[in-house]
Design a protein around this motif. Sequence first.
Motif, PDB file in Angstrom:
ATOM      1  N   ASP A  33       0.845  -1.598  -0.332  1.00 54.81           N
ATOM      2  CA  ASP A  33       0.044  -0.182  -0.126  1.00 54.81           C
ATOM      3  C   ASP A  33       0.980   1.475   0.069  1.00 54.81           C
ATOM      4  O   ASP A  33       0.322   1.774  -0.884  1.00 54.81           O
ATOM      5  CB  ASP A  33      -0.626  -0.054   1.058  1.00 54.81           C
ATOM      6  CG  ASP A  33      -2.416   1.309   1.726  1.00 54.81           C
ATOM      7  OD1 ASP A  33      -1.338   2.144   0.808  1.00 54.81           O
ATOM      8  OD2 ASP A  33      -2.766   0.728   2.629  1.00 54.81           O
ATOM      9  N   PHE A  37       1.611   4.371  -2.641  1.00 55.29           N
ATOM     10  CA  PHE A  37       1.123   5.380  -2.670  1.00 55.29           C
ATOM     11  C   PHE A  37       1.935   5.979  -2.873  1.00 55.29           C
ATOM     12  O   PHE A  37       1.806   7.147  -2.996  1.00 55.29           O
ATOM     13  CB  PHE A  37       0.516   5.473  -0.901  1.00 55.29           C
ATOM     14  CG  PHE A  37       0.622   6.898  -0.131  1.00 55.29           C
ATOM     15  CD1 PHE A  37      -0.959   7.550  -0.451  1.00 55.29           C
ATOM     16  CD2 PHE A  37       1.451   7.215   0.268  1.00 55.29           C
ATOM     17  CE1 PHE A  37      -0.807   9.035  -0.176  1.00 55.29           C
ATOM     18  CE2 PHE A  37       0.804   8.928   1.081  1.00 55.29           C
ATOM     19  CZ  PHE A  37      -0.028   9.656   0.387  1.00 55.29           C
ATOM     20  N   ALA A  50      -4.410   8.384  -5.098  1.00 51.72           N
ATOM     21  CA  ALA A  50      -3.062   7.596  -4.783  1.00 51.72           C
ATOM     22  C   ALA A  50      -2.933   6.894  -2.719  1.00 51.72           C
ATOM     23  O   ALA A  50      -3.060   5.769  -3.186  1.00 51.72           O
ATOM     24  CB  ALA A  50      -1.278   8.438  -3.951  1.00 51.72           C
ATOM     25  N   SER A  51      -3.538   7.480  -2.576  1.00 53.92           N
ATOM     26  CA  SER A  51      -4.177   6.804  -0.437  1.00 53.92           C
ATOM     27  C   SER A  51      -5.658   5.488  -1.004  1.00 53.92           C
ATOM     28  O   SER A  51      -5.186   4.202  -0.574  1.00 53.92           O
ATOM     29  CB  SER A  51      -4.889   7.595   0.114  1.00 53.92           C
ATOM     30  OG  SER A  51      -5.973   7.388  -0.425  1.00 53.92           O
ATOM     31  N   GLY A  54      -3.478   2.609  -3.625  1.00 50.19           N
ATOM     32  CA  GLY A  54      -2.575   2.075  -3.033  1.00 50.19           C
ATOM     33  C   GLY A  54      -3.555   0.517  -1.941  1.00 50.19           C
ATOM     34  O   GLY A  54      -2.220  -0.542  -1.283  1.00 50.19           O
ATOM     35  N   TYR A  55      -4.274   1.418  -0.936  1.00 46.08           N
ATOM     36  CA  TYR A  55      -4.756   1.082  -0.041  1.00 46.08           C
ATOM     37  C   TYR A  55      -5.357  -0.463  -1.132  1.00 46.08           C
ATOM     38  O   TYR A  55      -5.218  -1.372  -0.611  1.00 46.08           O
ATOM     39  CB  TYR A  55      -6.001   1.906   0.483  1.00 46.08           C
ATOM     40  CG  TYR A  55      -7.047   1.144   1.272  1.00 46.08           C
ATOM     41  CD1 TYR A  55      -6.406   1.202   2.545  1.00 46.08           C
ATOM     42  CD2 TYR A  55      -7.929   0.156   1.218  1.00 46.08           C
ATOM     43  CE1 TYR A  55      -6.936   0.595   4.061  1.00 46.08           C
ATOM     44  CE2 TYR A  55      -8.285  -0.598   2.620  1.00 46.08           C
ATOM     45  CZ  TYR A  55      -7.806  -0.758   3.645  1.00 46.08           C
ATOM     46  OH  TYR A  55      -8.146  -0.822   4.725  1.00 46.08           O
ATOM     47  N   ARG A 115       1.560  12.117   3.948  1.00 48.00           N
ATOM     48  CA  ARG A 115       2.182  11.094   4.550  1.00 48.00           C
ATOM     49  C   ARG A 115       1.836  10.906   5.587  1.00 48.00           C
ATOM     50  O   ARG A 115       1.627   9.445   6.323  1.00 48.00           O
ATOM     51  CB  ARG A 115       3.777  10.869   4.098  1.00 48.00           C
ATOM     52  CG  ARG A 115       4.208  11.308   3.305  1.00 48.00           C
ATOM     53  CD  ARG A 115       5.783  11.380   2.627  1.00 48.00           C
ATOM     54  NE  ARG A 115       6.243  12.541   2.622  1.00 48.00           N
ATOM     55  CZ  ARG A 115       6.690  13.573   1.945  1.00 48.00           C
ATOM     56  NH1 ARG A 115       6.907  13.294   0.774  1.00 48.00           N
ATOM     57  NH2 ARG A 115       6.042  15.061   2.205  1.00 48.00           N
ATOM     58  N   LYS A 118      -1.530   9.697   5.630  1.00 51.07           N
ATOM     59  CA  LYS A 118      -1.220   8.553   5.757  1.00 51.07           C
ATOM     60  C   LYS A 118      -1.405   7.993   6.831  1.00 51.07           C
ATOM     61  O   LYS A 118      -2.049   6.313   7.070  1.00 51.07           O
ATOM     62  CB  LYS A 118      -1.278   7.982   4.457  1.00 51.07           C
ATOM     63  CG  LYS A 118      -0.548   6.554   3.947  1.00 51.07           C
ATOM     64  CD  LYS A 118      -2.186   6.268   3.308  1.00 51.07           C
ATOM     65  CE  LYS A 118      -1.768   5.067   2.923  1.00 51.07           C
ATOM     66  NZ  LYS A 118      -2.792   4.388   2.209  1.00 51.07           N
TER      67      LYS A 118
END
Length: 140
Positions: A33, A37, A50-51, A54-55, A115, A118
């Motif tokens: 992830d 991200f 992006a989150s 990635g998730y 970041r 996240k």
Amino acid sequence: MALLRLAHAGIRLGTRVVYLRYLAASVIALATDVALFLLLIGANAPPTAASVIGYSAGILVHWLLSSRAVFTEARANTQGGQHRQRMLFLLSALLGLALTALIVAAGGWLGLDPRLAKLLAIVVSFQAVWLLRRHIVFAR
């Protein structure tokens, strides 16, 4: 009485072992992830998108590990049971995804580094999803 205490201790140990296996699977899924991200925000993708991407990749990795190495004794035996588990797993993942997206988006609105947002999302969604998976998705 001593037998009851011993049985209780065995249950606690079993829960800890499952939690440690879940933690290991989560670290691997999280690495997937976060790597994706960071790669995407490094390429100037919007942090919320992006989150989510990635998730989503982490969800796939986590399912593979959870169903094969973490909750091995609670894996459904019938095709209908397996389908139900996959759907509940997906719903728990979507809850984690929603929490992640909301926290990262809120962090952006508050001017936080993506970041850091996240990281906060990871902590909150990890615990919420663990509880759902342990007590609902892979309940015995």
